[in-house]
Design a protein around this motif. Structure first.
Motif, PDB file in Angstrom:
ATOM      1  N   GLU A  78       5.895   6.373  57.532  1.00 24.06           N
ATOM      2  CA  GLU A  78       4.898   5.599  56.798  1.00 24.06           C
ATOM      3  C   GLU A  78       5.609   4.744  55.772  1.00 24.06           C
ATOM      4  O   GLU A  78       6.454   5.230  55.022  1.00 24.06           O
ATOM      5  CB  GLU A  78       3.912   6.535  56.097  1.00 24.06           C
ATOM      6  CG  GLU A  78       2.837   5.750  55.351  1.00 24.06           C
ATOM      7  CD  GLU A  78       1.855   6.642  54.597  1.00 24.06           C
ATOM      8  OE1 GLU A  78       1.668   7.808  55.011  1.00 24.06           O
ATOM      9  OE2 GLU A  78       1.300   6.163  53.603  1.00 24.06           O
ATOM     10  N   PHE A  79       5.308   3.472  55.772  1.00 24.82           N
ATOM     11  CA  PHE A  79       5.901   2.601  54.752  1.00 24.82           C
ATOM     12  C   PHE A  79       5.008   1.392  54.564  1.00 24.82           C
ATOM     13  O   PHE A  79       4.154   1.101  55.391  1.00 24.82           O
ATOM     14  CB  PHE A  79       7.316   2.153  55.156  1.00 24.82           C
ATOM     15  CG  PHE A  79       7.420   1.588  56.542  1.00 24.82           C
ATOM     16  CD1 PHE A  79       7.164   0.249  56.788  1.00 24.82           C
ATOM     17  CD2 PHE A  79       7.789   2.412  57.621  1.00 24.82           C
ATOM     18  CE1 PHE A  79       7.275  -0.264  58.079  1.00 24.82           C
ATOM     19  CE2 PHE A  79       7.895   1.890  58.901  1.00 24.82           C
ATOM     20  CZ  PHE A  79       7.629   0.553  59.126  1.00 24.82           C
ATOM     21  N   VAL A  96      11.821   8.902  49.728  1.00 29.79           N
ATOM     22  CA  VAL A  96      11.518  10.206  50.336  1.00 29.79           C
ATOM     23  C   VAL A  96      12.456  10.422  51.517  1.00 29.79           C
ATOM     24  O   VAL A  96      12.557   9.573  52.399  1.00 29.79           O
ATOM     25  CB  VAL A  96      10.048  10.245  50.832  1.00 29.79           C
ATOM     26  CG1 VAL A  96       9.742  11.572  51.496  1.00 29.79           C
ATOM     27  CG2 VAL A  96       9.106   9.991  49.657  1.00 29.79           C
ATOM     28  N   ALA A  97      13.156  11.581  51.510  1.00 30.96           N
ATOM     29  CA  ALA A  97      14.087  11.854  52.605  1.00 30.96           C
ATOM     30  C   ALA A  97      13.315  12.066  53.895  1.00 30.96           C
ATOM     31  O   ALA A  97      12.214  12.616  53.894  1.00 30.96           O
ATOM     32  CB  ALA A  97      14.908  13.094  52.287  1.00 30.96           C
ATOM     33  N   HIS A  98      13.877  11.575  54.983  1.00 31.95           N
ATOM     34  CA  HIS A  98      13.230  11.769  56.267  1.00 31.95           C
ATOM     35  C   HIS A  98      13.307  13.245  56.631  1.00 31.95           C
ATOM     36  O   HIS A  98      14.310  13.895  56.400  1.00 31.95           O
ATOM     37  CB  HIS A  98      13.929  10.909  57.317  1.00 31.95           C
ATOM     38  CG  HIS A  98      13.167  10.854  58.606  1.00 31.95           C
ATOM     39  ND1 HIS A  98      11.980  10.180  58.714  1.00 31.95           N
ATOM     40  CD2 HIS A  98      13.420  11.401  59.805  1.00 31.95           C
ATOM     41  CE1 HIS A  98      11.539  10.316  59.948  1.00 31.95           C
ATOM     42  NE2 HIS A  98      12.379  11.045  60.635  1.00 31.95           N
ATOM     43  N   ASP A  99      12.217  13.759  57.186  1.00 34.13           N
ATOM     44  CA  ASP A  99      12.181  15.171  57.542  1.00 34.13           C
ATOM     45  C   ASP A  99      13.000  15.387  58.808  1.00 34.13           C
ATOM     46  O   ASP A  99      12.634  14.954  59.892  1.00 34.13           O
ATOM     47  CB  ASP A  99      10.722  15.589  57.779  1.00 34.13           C
ATOM     48  CG  ASP A  99      10.616  17.066  58.107  1.00 34.13           C
ATOM     49  OD1 ASP A  99      11.664  17.743  58.105  1.00 34.13           O
ATOM     50  OD2 ASP A  99       9.500  17.530  58.365  1.00 34.13           O
ATOM     51  N   VAL A 100      14.141  16.044  58.643  1.00 38.67           N
ATOM     52  CA  VAL A 100      14.979  16.301  59.818  1.00 38.67           C
ATOM     53  C   VAL A 100      14.970  17.792  60.135  1.00 38.67           C
ATOM     54  O   VAL A 100      15.881  18.325  60.741  1.00 38.67           O
ATOM     55  CB  VAL A 100      16.443  15.817  59.621  1.00 38.67           C
ATOM     56  CG1 VAL A 100      16.485  14.302  59.631  1.00 38.67           C
ATOM     57  CG2 VAL A 100      17.027  16.361  58.325  1.00 38.67           C
ATOM     58  N   GLY A 101      13.900  18.442  59.707  1.00 36.98           N
ATOM     59  CA  GLY A 101      13.838  19.895  59.875  1.00 36.98           C
ATOM     60  C   GLY A 101      13.438  20.349  61.263  1.00 36.98           C
ATOM     61  O   GLY A 101      12.767  21.351  61.414  1.00 36.98           O
ATOM     62  N   VAL A 102      13.813  19.607  62.284  1.00 36.61           N
ATOM     63  CA  VAL A 102      13.499  20.055  63.639  1.00 36.61           C
ATOM     64  C   VAL A 102      14.708  20.822  64.175  1.00 36.61           C
ATOM     65  O   VAL A 102      15.771  20.241  64.336  1.00 36.61           O
ATOM     66  CB  VAL A 102      13.217  18.838  64.562  1.00 36.61           C
ATOM     67  CG1 VAL A 102      12.787  19.305  65.942  1.00 36.61           C
ATOM     68  CG2 VAL A 102      12.154  17.937  63.945  1.00 36.61           C
TER      69      VAL A 102
END
Ligand SMILES: NC(=O)c1ccc[n+]([C@@H]2O[C@H](COP(=O)([O-])OP(=O)(O)OC[C@H]3O[C@@H](n4cnc5c(N)ncnc54)[C@H](O)[C@@H]3O)[C@@H](O)[C@H]2O)c1
Ligand SMILES: [Zn+2]
Length: 396
Positions: free
Chosen positions: A21-22, A1-7
């Motif tokens: 989470e892992f 899952v790609a890390h959410d960099v939508g900031v």
């Protein structure tokens, strides 16, 4: 899952929540073997990830055990040469027994060797010894480089069936058992039954109390077997002890892997039956009592409490006391009279945090959790055990 960099880089960030989470899967084997340093035995070499990998290994050994196995360093050298294992420097020798955990200098000596001999996270520590040495070595390996891999070779009954096969390690500090430590699963465990032959009678017997413990909590059939083979165990029948070790180790591993809380995040330690007082008794006796002996007394005490509280039948209570007597283990010690004994309950609670959780038994093979202990009733249980000769006689 790609890390959410939508900031967005320009927007205000107060109120933004990021998360990670892992999960990490662990797997390790506990091998039962005989004569692990015979070059024809591939178990130990396999524990380092198989032949041909040329593992680099720092050895830490129990000095008390070494006194009975003078040829061990040479045999280990020959074994390593035969299997392409690089032993880095001479073994670090720790004092045997609780002394290894009492003074931090011993764990430190292993960390020093890890640093000086450039043992990195792709190398291994091989720890060979009783539970105390394994705990100290595991602690040093667990904190050096934030965790160097460790292969354990437990050399006592208690270490082979309990202390050496789990995920915990530690040293004593502030007058408390295991106050400093980490959760660190081993890379592998190799149980060589031939080590058990050189144990003193005292250490041979002491290890059986952890087997009684898991049997009482989980396995009535195992308990009945222990009652039956107690004379053979006391007579030092190695095959009987091998069976005890294997069953007990298997019950422990099933608990670690299957009970959902290997790193003890909850408030209970279901396998620590009898241990709140056992840890106190070990400390109060200034380590005169072995862990296994203290556990026998601690279980006798909590079983007596359960009997007085109406939780345990008279018949089951007598079986508990009788099996310890048959195994040559103590039911009582002068340290039980110490007013500081009951501090062990609060210490036990603090160790995990949360509310008090003590495991008792409602029958042979049936553990139950309680969250309150009646101090007066516990003192009555102490008084009952302090009349040991009567209790022991009554239990026969
Ligand atoms: N990490 C855990 O999950 C866990 C669980 C249970 C107990 N423990 C710890 O384990 C320790 C007790 O371990 P133990 O019962 O193995 O005793 P121990 O490590 O104290 O050893 C007892 C004695 O036996 C000697 N010895 C070791 N192997 C020998 C051999 N093959 N032949 C002759 N002598 C030998 C030692 O030098 C020592 O003198 C306690 O500190 C306890 O807290 C840890
Ligand atoms: Zn224990």
């Amino acid at each position: 899952v790609a890390h959410d960099v939508g900031v967005p880089l320009s927007a205000a960030t107060s109120g933004v929540e990021l998360s990670a989470e892992f999960s990490v899967a662990y797997r390790y084997a506990v091998h039962m073997t005989r004569d692990a340093f015979d070059p024809a035995n591939t178990t130990l070499a396999g524990a380092f990830g198989g032949p041909g990998d040329g593992p680099r290994v720092l050895v830490a050994v129990d000095g008390g055990m070494l006194a009975h196995h003078r040829d061990l360093p040479l045999r280990l050298q020959a074994y390593a040469a035969a299997h392409g294992i690089a032993l880095i420097g001479a073994p670090v020798v720790l004092p045997g027994g609780e002394a290894a955990k009492q003074d931090p200098v011993h764990a430190r000596s292993i960390a020093d060797a890890i640093e000086r001999r450039a043992i990195d996270r792709h190398a291994y520590v091989l720890a060979i010894g009783g539970g105390a040495v394994l705990d100290a070595a595991g602690y040093a390996a667990g904190i050096a480089h934030r965790g160097v891999r460790i292969v354990r070779m437990p050399t006592t009954v208690l270490a082979q069936n309990d202390a050496g096969i789990g995920v915990k390690n530690g040293i004593n500090a502030y007058g408390k058992k295991n106050f400093l430590g980490t959760f660190a699963p081993p890379a592998a465990v190799v149980n060589d039954e031939l080590f058990l032959l050189s144990l003193s009678d005292r250490d041979w017997r002491a290890g059986a109390s952890e087997a009684v413990k898991v049997a009482l909590l989980r396995d009535a059939e195992f308990f009945a077997w222990l009652e039956r083979v107690a004379p053979a165990l006391v007579a030092r029948d190695l095959d009987a002890m091998g069976s005890l070790v294997a069953r007990c180790a298997s019950l422990h591993l099933a608990h670690i892997a299957g009970a959902g809380d290997p790193f003890e995040l909850g408030s209970s330690r279901p396998l620590d039956f009898g241990h709140w007082s056992a840890h106190r008794l070990e400390a109060l006796s200034e380590t005169r009592l072995r862990h296994g002996e203290a556990v026998a007394i601690g279980i006798a005490l909590d079983a007596t409490y359960a009997r007085l509280a109406g939780l345990l039948s008279d018949e089951a209570w007598r079986r508990v006391l009788a099996v310890f007597t048959a195994l040559g283990l103590p039911l009582s010690a002068p340290e039980l009279d110490d007013p500081r004994l009951l501090d062990g309950l609060e210490e036990f609670r603090e160790h995990l945090g949360g509310r008090l959780s003590v495991t008792l038994i409602a029958d042979v093979g049936t553990g139950v959790e309680v969250h309150e202990i009646d101090r007066d009733l516990m003192l009555r249980a102490v008084a009952c055990l302090r009349e040991t000769p009567d209790v022991a006689a009554a239990a026969r």
